[in-house]
Write a protein that holds these residues in place. Structure first.
Motif, PDB file in Angstrom:
ATOM      1  N   PRO A 170       0.820  -1.197   0.000  1.00 38.97           N
ATOM      2  CA  PRO A 170       0.000   0.000   0.000  1.00 38.97           C
ATOM      3  C   PRO A 170       0.863   1.260   0.000  1.00 38.97           C
ATOM      4  O   PRO A 170       2.041   1.202   0.319  1.00 38.97           O
ATOM      5  N   SER A 171       0.292   2.393  -0.319  1.00 40.92           N
ATOM      6  CA  SER A 171       1.067   3.631  -0.272  1.00 40.92           C
ATOM      7  C   SER A 171       1.227   4.109   1.174  1.00 40.92           C
ATOM      8  O   SER A 171       2.239   4.721   1.518  1.00 40.92           O
ATOM      9  N   ASN A 172       0.245   3.813   1.987  1.00 40.78           N
ATOM     10  CA  ASN A 172       0.306   4.137   3.410  1.00 40.78           C
ATOM     11  C   ASN A 172      -0.267   2.982   4.210  1.00 40.78           C
ATOM     12  O   ASN A 172      -1.280   2.402   3.826  1.00 40.78           O
ATOM     13  N   LYS A 173       0.385   2.682   5.311  1.00 41.85           N
ATOM     14  CA  LYS A 173      -0.084   1.593   6.170  1.00 41.85           C
ATOM     15  C   LYS A 173       0.162   1.968   7.617  1.00 41.85           C
ATOM     16  O   LYS A 173       1.288   2.285   8.010  1.00 41.85           O
ATOM     17  N   VAL A 174      -0.902   1.919   8.412  1.00 42.95           N
ATOM     18  CA  VAL A 174      -0.770   2.097   9.853  1.00 42.95           C
ATOM     19  C   VAL A 174      -1.083   0.758  10.491  1.00 42.95           C
ATOM     20  O   VAL A 174      -2.128   0.168  10.225  1.00 42.95           O
TER      21      VAL A 174
ATOM     22  N   PHE B 223      12.509   4.317  -9.243  1.00 44.22           N
ATOM     23  CA  PHE B 223      11.912   4.126  -7.938  1.00 44.22           C
ATOM     24  C   PHE B 223      10.389   4.186  -8.000  1.00 44.22           C
ATOM     25  O   PHE B 223       9.812   4.933  -8.801  1.00 44.22           O
ATOM     26  N   GLY B 224       9.769   3.428  -7.110  1.00 48.00           N
ATOM     27  CA  GLY B 224       8.361   3.607  -6.851  1.00 48.00           C
ATOM     28  C   GLY B 224       8.161   4.781  -5.907  1.00 48.00           C
ATOM     29  O   GLY B 224       9.133   5.413  -5.470  1.00 48.00           O
ATOM     30  N   GLU B 225       6.914   5.063  -5.578  1.00 45.69           N
ATOM     31  CA  GLU B 225       6.632   6.197  -4.699  1.00 45.69           C
ATOM     32  C   GLU B 225       6.741   5.825  -3.224  1.00 45.69           C
ATOM     33  O   GLU B 225       6.635   6.692  -2.368  1.00 45.69           O
ATOM     34  N   GLY B 226       6.960   4.556  -2.959  1.00 45.70           N
ATOM     35  CA  GLY B 226       7.200   4.144  -1.588  1.00 45.70           C
ATOM     36  C   GLY B 226       5.938   3.738  -0.839  1.00 45.70           C
ATOM     37  O   GLY B 226       4.824   4.103  -1.202  1.00 45.70           O
ATOM     38  N   SER B 227       6.159   2.952   0.186  1.00 43.88           N
ATOM     39  CA  SER B 227       5.096   2.580   1.128  1.00 43.88           C
ATOM     40  C   SER B 227       5.445   3.178   2.473  1.00 43.88           C
ATOM     41  O   SER B 227       6.508   2.873   3.030  1.00 43.88           O
ATOM     42  N   TRP B 228       4.556   4.052   2.964  1.00 45.40           N
ATOM     43  CA  TRP B 228       4.819   4.721   4.241  1.00 45.40           C
ATOM     44  C   TRP B 228       4.216   3.880   5.347  1.00 45.40           C
ATOM     45  O   TRP B 228       3.002   3.783   5.469  1.00 45.40           O
ATOM     46  N   LEU B 229       5.075   3.301   6.175  1.00 50.28           N
ATOM     47  CA  LEU B 229       4.631   2.428   7.261  1.00 50.28           C
ATOM     48  C   LEU B 229       4.720   3.160   8.591  1.00 50.28           C
ATOM     49  O   LEU B 229       5.771   3.696   8.932  1.00 50.28           O
TER      50      LEU B 229
END
Lengths: 113, 113
Positions: A8-12, A104-110
């Motif tokens: 996912p792009s963001n994961k909490v 690069f991808g845009e990253g997954s912010w964990l």
């Protein structure tokens, strides 16, 4: 696809839970890299794949981290029993071969709470 | 082991002026690749310029050029006619054959209007 796709792009997640981060490289790219970037910091190398093989796993911070790549394409980075210090952006990149540009991808912010 | 050092954590430059970002690296190899990547606030890493170590000619891309000093293991990036859109984190990177790409810790560049 046109670019490196990460999800996912963001994961909490709650401390102690497992998470899976996915990377779909550019079609035809044999090399795939995972990096970790903590807030405002540089890129920390985690692991890279040449095809489905991972010649260098030395960057994985602990045995809670693992990664695999199947079919020479999609890669999954798994973090077990997450800790707060695992909070970071996880960047995936791919390239056709060594020395060529890595994309690069845009990253997954964990975020681990 | 190969290392990449960026000694300037932050720099500022007036709009339209020229700025040089420093990078040194350590390697015992003779044939390798060097890169500068830009990471704006959007987080997407973008290739700025690439240099092949066996080429003596310095790479140039529009307003961006490098000063590659192989014997000194130095690879600086010069940005001419700085623009507000150049504000970003800049990373120097080293790549050798079938090996991981190593990044420096980055230099945050501020553009002053």
């Amino acid at each position: 696809g046109a670019g490196v796709s990460q999800s996912p792009s963001n994961k909490v997640t709650e401390k102690g839970k497992d998470v899976e981060l996915r990377c779909d490289p550019i079609s035809g790219h044999t090399a795939l890299y995972w990096y970790r970037q903590s807030l405002g910091q540089g890129l920390e190398f985690l692991i890279y794949f040449q095809g489905n093989s991972a010649p260098d796993k030395s960057g994985l911070p602990s045995d809670r981290f693992s990664a695999e790549r199947t079919g020479g394409s999609v890669s999954t980075l798994t973090i077990q029993r997450t800790q707060q210090e695992d909070s970071a952006v996880y960047l995936c990149a791919s390239s056709t071969t060594v020395g060529n540009t890595i994309y690069f991808g845009e990253g997954s912010w964990l975020t681990v709470v | 082991a190969q290392t990449v050092t960026q000694s300037q954590p932050e720099m500022s430059v007036q709009e339209a002026e020229t700025v040089t970002l420093s990078c040194t690296y350590d390697t015992s190899e003779s044939d390798y690749y060097l890169f500068w990547y830009k990471q704006p606030p959007s987080r997407q890493m973008i290739l700025v310029i690439r240099q092949e170590a066996y080429k003596q000619q310095n790479a140039t891309e529009n307003r961006f050029s490098v000063n590659f000093q192989k014997a000194a293991k130095s690879f600086s990036l010069k940005i001419s006619d700085s623009q507000l859109g150049d504000a970003a984190m800049y990373f120097c990177a080293y790549d050798y054959r079938d090996d991981k790409i190593i990044f420096g810790k980055g230099t945050r560049l501020h553009i002053l209007p």
